[in-house]
Write an enzyme that holds these catalytic residues in place. Structure first.
Site, PDB file in Angstrom:
ATOM      1  N   ARG A 132     -74.463 -27.563  55.903  1.00 23.11           N
ATOM      2  CA  ARG A 132     -74.469 -29.027  56.004  1.00 23.11           C
ATOM      3  C   ARG A 132     -75.389 -29.528  57.111  1.00 23.11           C
ATOM      4  NH1 ARG A 132     -68.529 -31.364  54.933  1.00 23.11           N
ATOM      5  NH2 ARG A 132     -68.389 -30.763  52.765  1.00 23.11           N
ATOM      6  N   ASP A 163     -63.467 -45.876  56.790  1.00 23.20           N
ATOM      7  CA  ASP A 163     -63.863 -44.462  56.823  1.00 23.20           C
ATOM      8  C   ASP A 163     -64.695 -44.243  58.084  1.00 23.20           C
ATOM      9  OD1 ASP A 163     -63.798 -42.145  54.469  1.00 23.20           O
ATOM     10  OD2 ASP A 163     -65.345 -41.814  55.981  1.00 23.20           O
TER      11      ASP A 163
HETATM   12  C1  LIG Z   1     -61.777 -36.082  50.837  1.00 24.49           C
HETATM   13  S1  LIG Z   1     -62.094 -37.744  51.305  1.00 24.49           S
HETATM   14  C2  LIG Z   1     -60.700 -38.569  50.597  1.00 24.49           C
HETATM   15  C3  LIG Z   1     -61.058 -39.884  49.945  1.00 24.49           C
HETATM   16  C4  LIG Z   1     -59.905 -40.627  49.253  1.00 24.49           C
HETATM   17  N1  LIG Z   1     -58.901 -40.997  50.208  1.00 24.49           N
HETATM   18  C5  LIG Z   1     -59.325 -39.815  48.114  1.00 24.49           C
HETATM   19  O1  LIG Z   1     -58.237 -39.247  48.265  1.00 24.49           O
HETATM   20  O2  LIG Z   1     -59.965 -39.720  47.069  1.00 24.49           O
HETATM   21  C6  LIG Z   1     -61.676 -37.736  53.048  1.00 24.49           C
HETATM   22  C7  LIG Z   1     -62.319 -38.867  53.817  1.00 24.49           C
HETATM   23  O3  LIG Z   1     -61.715 -38.930  55.128  1.00 24.49           O
HETATM   24  C8  LIG Z   1     -62.706 -39.325  56.047  1.00 24.49           C
HETATM   25  N2  LIG Z   1     -62.331 -38.918  57.413  1.00 24.49           N
HETATM   26  C9  LIG Z   1     -62.247 -37.679  57.935  1.00 24.49           C
HETATM   27  N3  LIG Z   1     -61.903 -37.743  59.236  1.00 24.49           N
HETATM   28  C10 LIG Z   1     -61.739 -39.048  59.536  1.00 24.49           C
HETATM   29  C11 LIG Z   1     -61.372 -39.759  60.718  1.00 24.49           C
HETATM   30  N4  LIG Z   1     -61.117 -39.125  61.865  1.00 24.49           N
HETATM   31  N5  LIG Z   1     -61.311 -41.102  60.651  1.00 24.49           N
HETATM   32  C12 LIG Z   1     -61.580 -41.765  59.490  1.00 24.49           C
HETATM   33  N6  LIG Z   1     -61.931 -41.165  58.351  1.00 24.49           N
HETATM   34  C13 LIG Z   1     -62.010 -39.813  58.374  1.00 24.49           C
HETATM   35  C14 LIG Z   1     -63.962 -38.611  55.554  1.00 24.49           C
HETATM   36  O4  LIG Z   1     -65.145 -39.206  56.028  1.00 24.49           O
HETATM   37  C15 LIG Z   1     -63.802 -38.690  54.036  1.00 24.49           C
HETATM   38  O5  LIG Z   1     -64.505 -39.762  53.496  1.00 24.49           O
END
Ligand SMILES: C[S@@+](CC[C@H](N)C(=O)[O-])C[C@H]1O[C@@H](n2cnc3c(N)ncnc32)[C@H](O)[C@@H]1O
Length: 282
Positions: A42, A149
């Site tokens: 990445r 996000d």
């Molecule tokens: C796998 S996606 C899940 C998206 C959606 N909630 C779903 O279930 O389809 C996880 C998301 O969490 C966000 N994320 C991870 N760590 C985070 C943090 N500390 N604060 C805010 N968002 C975060 C990532 O950028 C990513 O877009």
């Protein structure tokens, strides 16, 4: 193997540990040791874009540049996989229970937070789901959907609200017609979210682990918080603290939704478990 050898531009164990700590300290994500290859791949693109020859150099650059590089770094290390109407059983649960919950509210308002909304499929699904549940006559001005996000890149896609053929598989032909406009851009067919749906959603960048919850929204008691497939990247301490903060921002009886495979049993003193991945505030 000399783990401090960085000459071939590979991600050494030492650099991996430095990045691992940096990610934990800035994002709260606990990168497991077997994900070293994933992290290397990445970051590779970013090193190339910047013309930086080694991961060690990039680590120093990242630390020196402070927040300027952090946004790119976070977008590179987060996993943003998502889809429309993900976790179908939860939508079934809401279909069966939400109207009754709403009837118990005096003001008829519904405040929803999609925490970790990735590229927007989740908050737009919420808006579409509510339109289908509540019908044409409902005053949608009473509904607010906050979508946050940490990834600028994912949030950029979410705000654009344009989805290609691979992203729309969870939507029926009727839903595509009603809630999207079909467009062609550079020879590609895209489905652009209609304004009527878009206007229910407010997007914001927010770090769930280190951000200040007091500033994320003026809403004190959300009716539903979706934080699905986000906490799987956090360790127990980070998860516990976050669940407590979510509980403090939920209305009594309001729902906290996590992914199907996630359990909050160990942190859930203030929550009742309703079904897989669905909790309500006691
Ligand atoms: C796998 S996606 C899940 C998206 C959606 N909630 C779903 O279930 O389809 C996880 C998301 O969490 C966000 N994320 C991870 N760590 C985070 C943090 N500390 N604060 C805010 N968002 C975060 C990532 O950028 C990513 O877009």
């Amino acid at each position: 193997m000399n783990i401090y050898n960085n000459e071939n531009g590979d991600l050494t164990d030492r650099d991996f540990l430095l990045f691992k700590k940096y990610i934990y300290d800035k994002v709260g994500i606990d990168i497991e040791d077997h994900k070293k290859g994933l992290l290397r791949n990445r970051l590779k693109k970013r090193l190339k874009a910047l013309g930086i020859g080694s991961y060690g150099e990039y680590y120093e650059f990242l630390r020196r540049s402070r927040d300027d590089e952090l946004g790119y770094f976070i977008s590179a290390v987060t996993t943003n996989v998502t889809s429309f109407f993900r976790e179908p059983r939860q939508w079934e649960f809401l279909k069966a229970n939400l109207k009754e919950y709403m009837a118990s509210k005096k003001d008829g308002r519904l405040n929803i937070w999609s925490a970790g909304c990735a590229s927007g499929e989740e908050p737009y699904t919420i808006a579409i789901f509510l339109r289908e549940l509540l019908g044409n006559g409902y005053d949608y001005g009473k509904i607010s959907i906050l979508a946050t996000d940490i990834s600028e890149k994912a949030l950029g896609k979410a705000k654009a609200g344009k989805y290609g053929a691979n992203a729309i598989t969870g939507l029926s032909a009727g839903q595509l017609n009603a809630y999207f406009i079909k467009e062609t851009e550079g020879g590609e067919t895209l489905y652009s979210v209609r304004e009527s749906v878009r206007k229910s959603v407010e997007f914001k960048i927010f770090n769930l682990v280190y951000g200040n919850f007091a500033y994320v929204s003026p809403v004190k008691d959300f009716d539903i918080i979706f934080c699905r497939n986000v906490m799987i990247y956090f360790d127990s301490a980070v998860k516990k603290a976050l669940v407590e903060r979510f509980i403090s921002r939920l209305a009594k009886g309001g729902y906290l939704l996590v992914g199907h495979s996630e359990s909050l049993i160990e942190f859930g003193g203030g929550l009742d478990s309703r079904q897989y991945g669905v909790y309500s505030k006691k």
